[in-house]
Design a protein around this motif. Structure first.
Motif, mmCIF file in Angstrom:
data_model
loop_
_atom_site.group_PDB
_atom_site.id
_atom_site.type_symbol
_atom_site.label_atom_id
_atom_site.label_comp_id
_atom_site.label_asym_id
_atom_site.label_seq_id
_atom_site.Cartn_x
_atom_site.Cartn_y
_atom_site.Cartn_z
ATOM 1 N N HIS A 311 25.595 17.660 82.068
ATOM 2 C CA HIS A 311 25.717 18.819 81.183
ATOM 3 C C HIS A 311 25.850 18.284 79.749
ATOM 4 C CE1 HIS A 311 26.139 22.952 80.164
ATOM 5 N NE2 HIS A 311 27.383 22.841 79.743
ATOM 6 N N ASP A 329 26.209 25.612 84.896
ATOM 7 C CA ASP A 329 25.073 24.869 84.318
ATOM 8 C C ASP A 329 25.395 23.379 84.341
ATOM 9 O OD1 ASP A 329 22.846 24.060 82.964
ATOM 10 O OD2 ASP A 329 23.444 24.886 81.039
ATOM 11 N N GLU A 363 18.932 16.523 82.062
ATOM 12 C CA GLU A 363 18.179 17.776 81.975
ATOM 13 C C GLU A 363 18.419 18.428 80.630
ATOM 14 O OE1 GLU A 363 17.412 22.135 82.244
ATOM 15 O OE2 GLU A 363 19.249 21.102 81.739
ATOM 16 N N GLU A 364 19.680 18.382 80.202
ATOM 17 C CA GLU A 364 20.055 19.058 78.951
ATOM 18 C C GLU A 364 19.430 18.380 77.729
ATOM 19 O OE1 GLU A 364 21.326 21.836 79.164
ATOM 20 O OE2 GLU A 364 22.826 21.965 80.762
ATOM 21 N N TYR A 478 27.175 30.664 78.194
ATOM 22 C CA TYR A 478 26.086 29.687 78.321
ATOM 23 C C TYR A 478 26.246 28.601 77.256
ATOM 24 C CZ TYR A 478 21.272 27.902 78.281
ATOM 25 O OH TYR A 478 20.158 27.095 78.309
ATOM 26 N N HIS A 479 26.293 27.347 77.702
ATOM 27 C CA HIS A 479 26.511 26.208 76.792
ATOM 28 C C HIS A 479 27.729 26.438 75.907
ATOM 29 C CE1 HIS A 479 22.561 23.750 77.118
ATOM 30 N NE2 HIS A 479 22.905 24.260 78.271
HETATM 31 ZN ZN LIG Z 1 21.964 23.888 80.126
#
Ligand SMILES: [Zn+2]
Length: 529
Positions: A311, A329, A363-364, A478-479
């Protein structure tokens, strides 16, 4: 909204419960709790916290009886270059008629180090190119007839509504967009965020603007060669770009909101940019486990079940909390990968093909771990027949609808829809194409290698109260540090989602025919003949 443990009172989900036999939500939640603990400090790529998360995942894979399938046991090491902006030695300004107006990094615009890999000092004219897209399949060329050689283009994030979702998403990736801009001689890019599709408020984006970015080490992985700079512009400050051009941003944003065609024209201002970029090296790894299939002839083929275990780490504090825990996430997807592996040990099934359980890193940072795996898979790439990816599937409402990214693109999308229906769940395509979700997670790395893929999420229909719940989640969590274990989660929805995914995995593993792209799918072009 429902809170953890309250699922017993759910009428609708309880009715579905008869279909659920392998999951109760609790083991999934215990994995999420481990991954999203403050001790793991948000699992940033290259961090000690991520290494702890990965060590935990390896333990779970071993318990589930998986074989190591990385290049170093369960690990597949991946090397990165890291890019960090020294703001004290950097600046952005708009210049017109000899007058210079300095921009505020916090309020107006900032450098994206994803697109600014080297220090740069440049002043160049700006040209507005609409959405900045060239899509031959739809005869769209927003660059045609424009003098943009040696200039910096400005575009509004988004796409016209007559472009099919998957196609629009594909051409909006940084690499695809850059191909046509580079061919036209453009040197840099200013992206104005589209107010109609911003998941995260500007204040939160801007607060974390100096978090370092990464790319895979190796020139072959650079998707924007020749791009000198990339700048992200706050739509609330974008009017200054259009002064003297005969157009206003109000006009542009109104068209963009409805995905209407945009005009293209030279702007009356130039951009003066100086960026000081500090580079360093970072090491991380993907985690890869394997469950062997039993059917001679098919056991050498693989279905990948994937999620990202990284993350964004530690960032700007919000309400005094600086750890971005990433519970949903993508602690949620990583936990589901471990939980489904465990369920296949506890309740074995005959598996004809083999399964790869893949927890990717970075991924981030731009789908980098999956991109590396797809370029250097630990099994021959032509033996990978499908990817089922899970990322932030959001079990925050009862599971009545599943949103299937890629539903119309391949047989895998069709089977996902069929399995959902068999469980009394309504499968839908993405009702919010502007969010570009199809290219925003790791399935896309497989798609680009020709491998059919889907990403499935708990869904909602437009205009329902659930839509507002999801919208609020994106705006607030989110984030953000509040994507943690103190948020309301529907464990029954998570359990049903896992059951769905397990069924899709087993059916794909055992189907005599491997999934194919639909004959009219744009993505078919990536599949080797
Ligand atoms: Zn993310």
């Amino acid at each position: 909204m429902l809170t953890v443990g309250s699922f017993a009172v759910l009428g609708v989900a309880a009715a579905q419960q008869s279909a659920v036999t392998h999951f109760d939500g609790n083991s999934w939640w215990s994995h999420v709790k481990f991954l999203a603990d403050d001790l793991l400090e948000g699992r940033d790529t290259g961090s000690e916290g991520l290494r702890k998360a990965q060590a935990y995942a390896v333990e779970q894979f071993k318990k589930a009886g998986l074989e190591p399938a990385g290049s170093d046991g369960f690990y597949q090491p991946v090397s990165f270059m890291q890019y960090e902006l020294d703001e004290s030695k950097s600046s952005l300004a708009l210049v017109s008629n000899g007058e210079t107006k300095t921009l505020s990094f916090a309020d107006d615009a900032f450098f994206s180090t994803r697109a600014t890999h080297e220090s740069v000092k440049v002043t160049a004219p700006l040209v507005f190119v609409g959405y900045g897209l060239k899509i031959p399949e739809n005869n769209l060329d927003e660059l045609a007839g424009q003098d943009i050689k040696g200039k910096i283009v400005v575009y509004l994030a988004g796409s016209p509504s007559d472009i099919p979702t998957a196609l629009a998403s594909h051409y909006q990736t940084a690499g695809e967009r850059w191909k046509s801009l580079k061919a036209a001689g453009v040197i840099g890019v200013v992206a104005i965020m589209n107010p109609a599709s911003m998941d995260i408020p500007w204040a939160r984006i801007s607060a974390n603007r100096n978090h370092p970015s990464m790319d895979l080490a190796g020139a072959e992985f650079n998707e924007t060669p020749g791009q000198q700079l990339g700048v992200t512009f706050n739509p609330a400050a974008a009017e200054s770009l259009f002064a003297g051009s005969g157009h206003t941003f109000v006009e542009i944003a109104a068209l963009g909101k409805d995905r209407k065609p945009l005009p293209h024209f030279a702007l009356a201002v130039s951009l003066k940019a100086e960026a000081r970029v500090i580079t360093s090296k970072v090491q991380s790894a993907n985690v890869v486990g394997k469950l062997r299939g039993s059917m001679p002839g098919l056991q050498g083929e693989y279905v990948v079940l994937s999620a990202h275990i990284d993350h964004v780490g530690i960032g700007a504090p919000i309400n005094g909390d600086k750890i971005y825990n990433g519970a949903m996430d993508d602690g949620s997807g990583s936990a589901a990968v471990m939980d489904i592996a465990a369920s296949l040990k506890a309740h074995p099934e005959t598996l004809q093909r083999s399964v790869i359980f893949l927890l990717v890193t970075a991924e981030e940072k731009g789908l980098l771990g999956s991109k590396y795996f797809a370029e250097h898979p630990t099994v021959p790439v032509q033996t990978i027949v499908a990817d089922i990816n899970m990322d932030m599937f959001l079990p925050i409402v009862p599971l009545k609808i599943l949103r299937i990214q890629g539903i119309q693109e391949s047989d895998l999308g069709s089977s996902a829809a069929k399995i959902a229906e068999s469980m009394g769940i309504k499968p839908i395509a993405d009702p919010e194409p502007l969010r570009n979700a199809f290219i925003r997670s790791d399935q896309y790395s497989f798609i680009k290698k020709g491998i059919p893929a889907v990403k499935v999420d708990v869904g909602f229909e437009l205009g329902t109260p659930e839509q507002q719940i999801f919208k609020d989640w994106l705006t607030n969590r989110y984030h953000a540090p509040s994507d943690d274990v103190n948020q309301p989660v529907d464990l029954q929805a998570a359990a049903t989602y896992e059951e769905f995914t397990r069924r899709l995995l087993i059916s794909t593993v055992n189907d005599a025919a491997k999934p194919q792209w639909k004959s009219d799918s744009f993505f078919r072009r990536y599949a080797a003949d």
